[in-house]
Design a protein around this motif. Structure first.
Motif, PDB file in Angstrom:
ATOM      1  N   UNK A  32      38.491  56.640  40.056  1.00 34.99           N
ATOM      2  CA  UNK A  32      39.581  56.184  40.924  1.00 34.99           C
ATOM      3  C   UNK A  32      39.401  56.711  42.344  1.00 34.99           C
ATOM      4  N   UNK A  33      39.060  57.973  42.471  1.00 32.32           N
ATOM      5  CA  UNK A  33      38.854  58.567  43.787  1.00 32.32           C
ATOM      6  C   UNK A  33      37.660  57.935  44.508  1.00 32.32           C
ATOM      7  N   UNK A  34      36.583  57.722  43.773  1.00 31.44           N
ATOM      8  CA  UNK A  34      35.397  57.096  44.375  1.00 31.44           C
ATOM      9  C   UNK A  34      35.700  55.666  44.808  1.00 31.44           C
ATOM     10  N   UNK A  39      37.035  51.575  48.991  1.00 29.36           N
ATOM     11  CA  UNK A  39      38.010  50.698  49.637  1.00 29.36           C
ATOM     12  C   UNK A  39      38.171  51.073  51.109  1.00 29.36           C
ATOM     13  N   UNK A  40      38.252  52.377  51.392  1.00 33.90           N
ATOM     14  CA  UNK A  40      38.368  52.817  52.777  1.00 33.90           C
ATOM     15  C   UNK A  40      37.123  52.452  53.586  1.00 33.90           C
ATOM     16  N   UNK A  52      34.201  59.285  57.846  1.00 35.95           N
ATOM     17  CA  UNK A  52      35.077  60.138  57.042  1.00 35.95           C
ATOM     18  C   UNK A  52      35.073  59.685  55.582  1.00 35.95           C
ATOM     19  N   UNK A  53      35.183  58.388  55.338  1.00 25.68           N
ATOM     20  CA  UNK A  53      35.175  57.879  53.962  1.00 25.68           C
ATOM     21  C   UNK A  53      33.829  58.148  53.294  1.00 25.68           C
ATOM     22  N   UNK A  54      32.746  57.982  54.043  1.00 19.39           N
ATOM     23  CA  UNK A  54      31.410  58.236  53.488  1.00 19.39           C
ATOM     24  C   UNK A  54      31.232  59.719  53.158  1.00 19.39           C
ATOM     25  N   UNK A  55      31.725  60.596  54.022  1.00 17.86           N
ATOM     26  CA  UNK A  55      31.604  62.039  53.752  1.00 17.86           C
ATOM     27  C   UNK A  55      32.457  62.447  52.545  1.00 17.86           C
ATOM     28  N   UNK A  80      26.171  51.235  59.920  1.00 24.52           N
ATOM     29  CA  UNK A  80      27.301  50.837  60.763  1.00 24.52           C
ATOM     30  C   UNK A  80      28.511  50.538  59.889  1.00 24.52           C
ATOM     31  N   UNK A  81      29.708  50.700  60.441  1.00 26.56           N
ATOM     32  CA  UNK A  81      30.916  50.376  59.679  1.00 26.56           C
ATOM     33  C   UNK A  81      30.865  48.960  59.111  1.00 26.56           C
ATOM     34  N   UNK A  82      31.226  48.847  57.840  1.00 25.98           N
ATOM     35  CA  UNK A  82      31.272  47.549  57.181  1.00 25.98           C
ATOM     36  C   UNK A  82      29.935  47.050  56.658  1.00 25.98           C
ATOM     37  N   UNK A  83      28.912  47.889  56.661  1.00 20.80           N
ATOM     38  CA  UNK A  83      27.578  47.488  56.207  1.00 20.80           C
ATOM     39  C   UNK A  83      27.666  46.908  54.795  1.00 20.80           C
ATOM     40  N   UNK A  84      27.478  45.590  54.640  1.00 18.24           N
ATOM     41  CA  UNK A  84      27.708  44.963  53.334  1.00 18.24           C
ATOM     42  C   UNK A  84      26.733  45.390  52.236  1.00 18.24           C
ATOM     43  N   UNK A  85      25.505  45.675  52.594  1.00 21.22           N
ATOM     44  CA  UNK A  85      24.519  46.048  51.579  1.00 21.22           C
ATOM     45  C   UNK A  85      24.906  47.369  50.922  1.00 21.22           C
ATOM     46  N   UNK A  86      25.250  48.358  51.728  1.00 17.51           N
ATOM     47  CA  UNK A  86      25.600  49.660  51.165  1.00 17.51           C
ATOM     48  C   UNK A  86      26.916  49.565  50.391  1.00 17.51           C
ATOM     49  N   UNK A  87      27.854  48.761  50.860  1.00 11.40           N
ATOM     50  CA  UNK A  87      29.113  48.583  50.127  1.00 11.40           C
ATOM     51  C   UNK A  87      28.859  47.985  48.744  1.00 11.40           C
TER      52      UNK A  87
END
Length: 101
Positions: A32-34, A39-40, A52-55, A80-87
């Motif tokens: 749940x936390x992950x 989501x963030x 911050x979310x990544x850290x 970069x923020x929103x990078x779709x591949x890593x998400x």
């Protein structure tokens, strides 16, 4: 890709002993936390929120020695923020632990 849950399960088993209910509860809390951090990450529009979310995700993963998730969080930190591949990779790693319903 290795099953991400192995490291997490091993650390939870060591911490909970024979208490299966506690094991399931802590495992669910981890996922749940992950997912909350994922989501963030998905909603982040600036470098600060993304970082911050990544850290936080990396710290959570490090707590359970989830090396793959740590590496993915590092990829997020470098991207970069929103990078779709890593998400997508983070979501797939979390799905390997506990698929979404």
């Amino acid at each position: 890709m290795a099953y991400l849950g192995d490291a997490i399960d091993a650390h939870l088993a060591a911490a909970t002993g024979d208490d299966a209910d506690l094991f399931r509860e802590l495992r669910a809390a981890f996922v749940e936390s992950a997912r909350r951090q994922l989501d963030l990450l998905g909603r982040a529009r600036c470098d600060g929120n993304w970082g911050m979310a990544a850290m936080r995700l990396k710290s959570l993963a490090a707590t359970f020695h989830a090396e793959e998730l740590i590496a993915l969080a590092d990829q997020a930190l470098q991207g970069a923020p929103g990078e779709p591949v890593v998400l997508r990779r983070i979501a797939a790693a979390l799905d390997s632990i506990e698929p979404t319903s």
